[in-house]
Design an enzyme around this catalytic site. Structure first.
Site, PDB file in Angstrom:
ATOM      1  N   ASP A  87     -13.625   7.317   6.484  1.00 53.51           N
ATOM      2  CA  ASP A  87     -12.300   6.725   6.630  1.00 53.51           C
ATOM      3  C   ASP A  87     -11.641   6.799   5.251  1.00 53.51           C
ATOM      4  OD1 ASP A  87     -10.134   4.980   6.615  1.00 53.51           O
ATOM      5  OD2 ASP A  87     -11.157   3.395   7.730  1.00 53.51           O
ATOM      6  N   HIS A 147      -7.166   5.089   2.076  1.00 52.27           N
ATOM      7  CA  HIS A 147      -6.518   4.889   0.775  1.00 52.27           C
ATOM      8  C   HIS A 147      -6.515   6.142  -0.097  1.00 52.27           C
ATOM      9  CE1 HIS A 147      -6.072   0.632   1.473  1.00 52.27           C
ATOM     10  NE2 HIS A 147      -7.267   0.668   2.012  1.00 52.27           N
ATOM     11  N   SER A 155     -11.184  -0.349   0.355  1.00 51.58           N
ATOM     12  CA  SER A 155      -9.896  -1.031   0.401  1.00 51.58           C
ATOM     13  C   SER A 155      -9.830  -2.292  -0.452  1.00 51.58           C
ATOM     14  CB  SER A 155      -9.525  -1.362   1.845  1.00 51.58           C
ATOM     15  OG  SER A 155     -10.580  -2.007   2.503  1.00 51.58           O
ATOM     16  N   HIS A 181     -14.463  -1.193   5.837  1.00 48.34           N
ATOM     17  CA  HIS A 181     -13.334  -1.949   6.391  1.00 48.34           C
ATOM     18  C   HIS A 181     -13.715  -2.648   7.700  1.00 48.34           C
ATOM     19  CE1 HIS A 181      -9.229  -2.313   8.229  1.00 48.34           C
ATOM     20  NE2 HIS A 181      -8.910  -2.550   6.967  1.00 48.34           N
ATOM     21  N   GLU A 200     -16.217   4.918   3.523  1.00 49.17           N
ATOM     22  CA  GLU A 200     -14.808   5.115   3.187  1.00 49.17           C
ATOM     23  C   GLU A 200     -14.705   6.056   1.999  1.00 49.17           C
ATOM     24  OE1 GLU A 200     -12.509   1.486   2.720  1.00 49.17           O
ATOM     25  OE2 GLU A 200     -13.639   0.558   4.340  1.00 49.17           O
ATOM     26  N   LYS A 229      -0.270   3.795   4.458  1.00 51.12           N
ATOM     27  CA  LYS A 229      -0.468   3.616   3.020  1.00 51.12           C
ATOM     28  C   LYS A 229       0.338   4.675   2.263  1.00 51.12           C
ATOM     29  CE  LYS A 229      -3.972   0.738   4.392  1.00 51.12           C
ATOM     30  NZ  LYS A 229      -5.125   0.648   5.276  1.00 51.12           N
ATOM     31  N   ASN A 232       0.829  -1.212   0.000  1.00 55.08           N
ATOM     32  CA  ASN A 232       0.000   0.000   0.000  1.00 55.08           C
ATOM     33  C   ASN A 232       0.863   1.261   0.000  1.00 55.08           C
ATOM     34  OD1 ASN A 232      -2.375  -1.529   0.153  1.00 55.08           O
ATOM     35  ND2 ASN A 232      -2.277  -1.605   2.378  1.00 55.08           N
TER      36      ASN A 232
END
Ligand SMILES: *Cc1c(COP(=O)(O)O)cnc(C)c1O
Length: 385
Positions: free
Chosen positions: A204, A207, A179, A133, A175, A236, A47
């Site tokens: 969140d 990424h 992910s 997640h 998110e 990440k 990541n």
């Protein structure tokens, strides 16, 4: 049944379903190459989206931080573990992200657990995207209050779940970039609906932070929203480890009193905070812009070359580019075949993803060269024949 039998049974069950998870010790895991005792592969499994895990300035900042502050923080932030390095980083993060407050956590997992369990009461409803997640869904499951999942990125489903109401308060959880799918949430619409219903919004962006948006500010800045709570992680695109919660002054004060992960856990080493500060300086600089442009070029290169393959590509414009294979055993076989060709990807199987949607999680990085992407594509085409 005794403990031993129960554990044996659980392991046998995993094995027979082709779901056994395995670890491999590496000598290098972040960046372009994955190296271990058994060989060297092109790394499409990490990541480290911008290649910062091996950036000389980030390494130097960690080393200088350790020389100055020692290796450990010495305690919880409420005792002696909160250093000038932590304060400097929190201030820089808040200013960069456009929030009054930033609070550091040892990991994204801890941050999500802390925030959700500190806020949710027994009468409340947590309305979460069903592909959120594990750290979010688990926290919402364990917290008092009700977990209601809405269909992935489905605004009508979100509205339906929110309209069920509850006798307490509601929180929407999603998110920025997912992910396991790499796709983006429709954040502007989600924020509008959360606002209309008086629900708190937690995004969140593990990424997205660092990897996308102006100055690397992430998915929310890109979609012009500012959620009540923004969780970002540093394992990440920042190439380090740890997390931060960005929020209002009042919420920050509340978390300092009630987030148990801040109170009963050792603060991250100050040297790590220094390394994250160095990574943040790169993320927001021209160099960060260059790295993000490189990453985008690799993503477009990969998607153009992978489009003719038999496996389905996820609708992802992010560094996460899963190839959906479906069957667990075939996913494992494909990942093994790729390894023989010098390419390392990670097979992702249920329960991490829905049953029947096993996939190769391919991740791209600014550290990859065009030749690396060509090699990955050639290996995939060879395996599909
Ligand atoms: C990786 C990840 C986390 C966990 O962060 P860690 O710092 O690795 O614990 C949380 N949320 C999402 C969406 C993630 O991808």
């Amino acid at each position: 049944m005794n403990w031993e039998q129960r554990i044996d049974e659980a392991l046998k069950d995993r094995q027979s379903q082709g779901l056994m998870r395995q670890r491999a010790a590496v000598s290098a895991g972040a960046g372009r190459w994955l190296e271990s005792e058994s060989g060297r592969w092109r790394n499409f499994a990490g990541n480290d989206y911008l290649g910062l895990a091996r950036h000389p300035k980030v390494i130097a900042a960690w080393q200088a931080g350790a020389a100055r502050y020692g290796t450990g923080s010495g305690g919880s932030g409420h005792v002696v573990g909160y250093s000038e390095a932590h304060r400097r980083l929190e201030q820089a993060l808040a200013e960069w992200a456009g929030y009054p407050r930033a609070l550091l956590f040892i990991s994204g997992y801890a941050a999500n657990q802390a925030v959700i369990t500190a806020l949710a009461g027994a009468k409340d409803a947590l309305v979460a995207d069903r592909l959120s997640h594990a750290s979010l869904l688990e926290a919402a499951n364990l917290a008092p209050g009700r977990l209601r999942r809405f269909l992935h990125n489905d605004i009508e489903s979100l509205k339906r779940q929110l309209s069920r109401g509850c006798s307490g308060l509601q929180m929407v959880v999603t998110e920025g970039i997912f992910s396991m799918d790499g796709d983006s949430a429709p954040l502007a619409e989600i924020a509008r609906i959360a606002d209309e219903t008086g629900a708190l919004l937690l995004v969140d962006d593990a990424h997205g932070a660092g990897a996308v948006g102006d100055a690397g500010r992430g998915s929310c800045a890109m979609q012009h929203i500012r959620p009540d709570i923004l969780v970002i992680t540093f394992g990440k695109a920042f190439g380090v480890s740890g997390a931060a919660v960005l929020c209002s002054t009042r919420l920050g004060d509340y978390f300092l009193q009630f987030a148990r992960h801040l109170i009963y856990s050792t603060a991250m080493p100050p040297a790590q905070a220094e390394a994250i500060s160095a990574a943040l300086a790169i993320v927001r600089s021209d160099e960060g812009n260059t790295l993000r442009a490189l990453l985008q070029a690799r993503i477009e290169h990969f998607r153009a070359g992978a489009a003719p393959l038999a496996w389905r590509l996820s609708p992802s414009v992010s560094a996460i580019q899963p190839l959906i294979v479906g069957d667990n055993h075939r996913t494992l076989a494909l990942s093994d075949a790729l390894r023989k060709k010098g390419v390392w990807t990670v097979p992702i199987r249920p329960p991490t993803v829905q049953s029947g949607s096993a996939r190769l999680r391919i991740t791209l990085s600014a550290a990859h060269t065009p030749a690396d992407i060509n090699m990955l594509l050639e290996a995939l085409h060879a395996c599909s024949r």
